[in-house]
Design a protein around this motif. Structure first.
Motif, short mmCIF file in Angstrom:
data_model
loop_
_atom_site.label_atom_id
_atom_site.label_comp_id
_atom_site.label_asym_id
_atom_site.label_seq_id
_atom_site.Cartn_x
_atom_site.Cartn_y
_atom_site.Cartn_z
N LYS A 119 66.80 86.83 23.23
CA LYS A 119 67.06 86.14 24.49
C LYS A 119 68.50 86.27 24.97
CE LYS A 119 67.20 81.63 22.19
NZ LYS A 119 66.37 80.53 21.74
N ALA A 147 63.22 84.58 21.02
CA ALA A 147 62.14 83.75 21.56
C ALA A 147 60.81 84.40 21.21
CB ALA A 147 62.29 83.63 23.07
N GLN A 148 59.73 83.63 21.31
CA GLN A 148 58.41 84.16 20.99
C GLN A 148 57.63 84.43 22.28
OE1 GLN A 148 56.43 81.87 17.70
NE2 GLN A 148 58.17 80.51 18.03
N TYR A 149 57.08 85.64 22.37
CA TYR A 149 56.30 86.04 23.54
C TYR A 149 54.94 86.59 23.10
CZ TYR A 149 59.75 85.52 27.26
OH TYR A 149 60.61 85.01 28.19
N TYR A 174 61.41 88.34 21.46
CA TYR A 174 62.30 88.72 22.56
C TYR A 174 63.70 88.24 22.22
CZ TYR A 174 64.59 88.22 27.12
OH TYR A 174 65.49 88.26 28.14
N SER A 186 61.73 82.12 35.00
CA SER A 186 61.28 82.77 33.77
C SER A 186 61.52 84.27 33.92
CB SER A 186 59.81 82.47 33.49
OG SER A 186 59.00 83.10 34.43
N GLU A 232 60.59 79.29 23.63
CA GLU A 232 61.93 79.82 23.84
C GLU A 232 62.73 79.87 22.53
OE1 GLU A 232 63.87 80.16 27.89
OE2 GLU A 232 63.98 78.08 27.30
N GLU A 262 53.72 86.64 28.45
CA GLU A 262 53.99 85.22 28.64
C GLU A 262 54.80 84.66 27.48
OE1 GLU A 262 50.63 82.59 28.34
OE2 GLU A 262 49.45 84.08 27.26
N ARG A 263 55.63 83.70 27.82
CA ARG A 263 56.48 83.09 26.80
C ARG A 263 55.67 82.06 26.01
NH1 ARG A 263 60.82 79.86 29.44
NH2 ARG A 263 59.62 78.05 28.81
#
Lengths: 253, 173
Positions: B171, B156-158, B169, B130, B148, B144-145
């Motif tokens: 990716k 992606a969602q964080y 994010y 990760s 994805e 934290e993720r």
């Protein structure tokens, strides 16, 4: 041995059909997935697959040279003209079955696209370069779920095991080679999927072990999708996917 | 401007190309309107053919990115508005787009707009590795993720554990 141009057309069509049918299957989760994030993830994966299919259909239509378009190929062929792997037309059933299918197919697809990057067919090589990276994400997504569910509660474990058992007899077809493949391997356009089997098995074994699941024993393997022989599920899928173009031919928006 | 308006002796071809380039500089990504398609690395080449057609090469970020058709249309409209009528937009697949092509400027703009830029070069990823993504809001590293997959194919969602803000994010691919 099929004529070289016909073999090339069928080879591209097989790749396109598997991507489209799985893309459509995954889109059936839209609005129904267990969580919002999963809904978005499955739709994203579906979109990647449908995108891969579009480039390949446009190419197949050109190779065929009969004036059919990418839409004609997707929307106006019946089940017996579809050349996808049977595993991708399998019904979603529950989330565990869908994840088992995703793991098996995406692991194979990442390896296959990786090898197809060296294809002498520039369109296949171009789609492959992008699809390999996309499929790496699909594999990771599926692997994380298979492990979480397999190594989870007694209920999630038994359903994940049932999911793996459900799709296993459709994994043999991934590694089949027929006259179309042989012609394309000889031409430097296609790949020999048997060369990928050891890597696929190792990757599946790693996830299955981490998930505390039991790999199904290799028994009878289904076959025929790539020759146009399908399970009864494909016709139902096509009925839904094609209805608009069948009722309103040539409709655009 | 029409070719007739070009001063005699001027290089009409390069003028046409320069106008095309200038027009294309203004075309932005429909999903990330603060980035141009040049920033994104989607605009691959602009050429003028021997018979005066402006050819534009664009490449999709992801196979199924719905913005690709929109970008193609925006390119055609930008050229038409610049008075360039004879154009051909080509969708090229090779070499495949990668986040490595995002310009330094693009990365700074992503960060300024609350989207964490890709943290490392693309490449073969380990199955369970990760990435350490920095929060674009507070600069915290404890993130934290969530998933994805996000609002577009490229994000992606964080979530940041320091400032508790969710963020997107961009990716690596």
């Amino acid at each position: 041995m099929p004529a070289p141009t016909d073999a090339h057309f069928r080879y591209v069509l097989r790749l396109a059909d598997s991507a489209l049918i799985l893309g459509h299957r995954l889109s059936e989760w839209s609005g129904r997935a267990p969580t919002l994030e999963e809904d978005i993830a499955l739709c994203n994966i579906s979109l990647d697959l449908i995108g891969q299919a579009r480039s390949l259909y446009a190419h197949a239509a050109e190779l065929e040279g009969k004036g059919r378009s990418e839409d004609d190929l997707a929307f106006l062929r019946d089940a017996d003209e579809y050349l996808n792997l049977q595993i991708v037309e399998r019904p979603n059933k529950d989330f565990a079955v869908t994840m088992a299918r995703q793991l098996a197919y995406a692991t194979f697809a990442e390896l296959a696209w990786g090898a197809l990057k060296a294809s002498k067919d520039e369109v296949i090589a171009g789609v492959a370069a992008k699809a390999e990276k996309e499929c790496a994400y699909h594999v990771r997504h599926a692997a994380e779920w298979v492990i979480r569910l397999g190594d989870g509660t007694a209920e999630s474990h038994s359903r994940m095991q049932a999911g793996l058992d459900d799709i296993w007899m459709y994994t043999g077809e991934l590694f089949e080679v027929d006259a179309v493949d042989e012609a394309m391997i000889a031409a430097g356009i296609g790949i020999d999927p048997r060369d990928l089997q050891a890597a696929w098995t190792a990757a599946m074994d790693e996830v299955v072990a981490e998930a505390t699941l039991t790999k199904p024993t290799a028994g009878w393997m289904q076959t025929g999708g790539r020759r146009g022989l399908h399970t009864e599920h494909l016709g139902h899928l096509l009925a839904q996917m094609q209805v608009l173009q069948r009722v309103h031919p040539g409709a655009q928006w | 401007m029409t070719p007739a308006a070009t001063a005699p002796g001027a290089d009409a071809g390069s003028d046409l190309l320069a106008r095309a380039r200038a027009a294309l500089e203004a075309v932005t990504d429909p999903e990330l309107p603060f980035l141009t398609i040049a920033d994104m690395g989607i605009l691959r080449a602009v050429r003028e053919t021997a018979d005066g057609v402006i050819e534009v090469d664009i490449t999709p970020t992801y196979s199924g990115c719905p913005a690709t058709d929109m970008i193609r249309l925006d390119v055609e409209v930008a050229l038409a508005k610049a008075g360039i009528a004879r154009t051909a937009v080509r969708n090229v697949l090779l070499p495949a787009w990668t986040t490595d092509w995002l310009s330094a400027d693009a990365r700074a703009k992503l960060l300024a707009n609350g989207i964490a830029p890709p943290v490392k070069p693309s490449g073969k990823r380990a199955l369970f590795a990760s990435e350490a993504v920095t929060c674009p809001h507070c600069g915290g590293h404890d993130t934290e993720r969530v998933s994805e997959f996000g609002s577009t194919a490229c994000k992606a969602q964080y979530r940041c554990s320091s400032c508790r803000e969710p963020f997107e994010y961009f990716k690596c691919i």
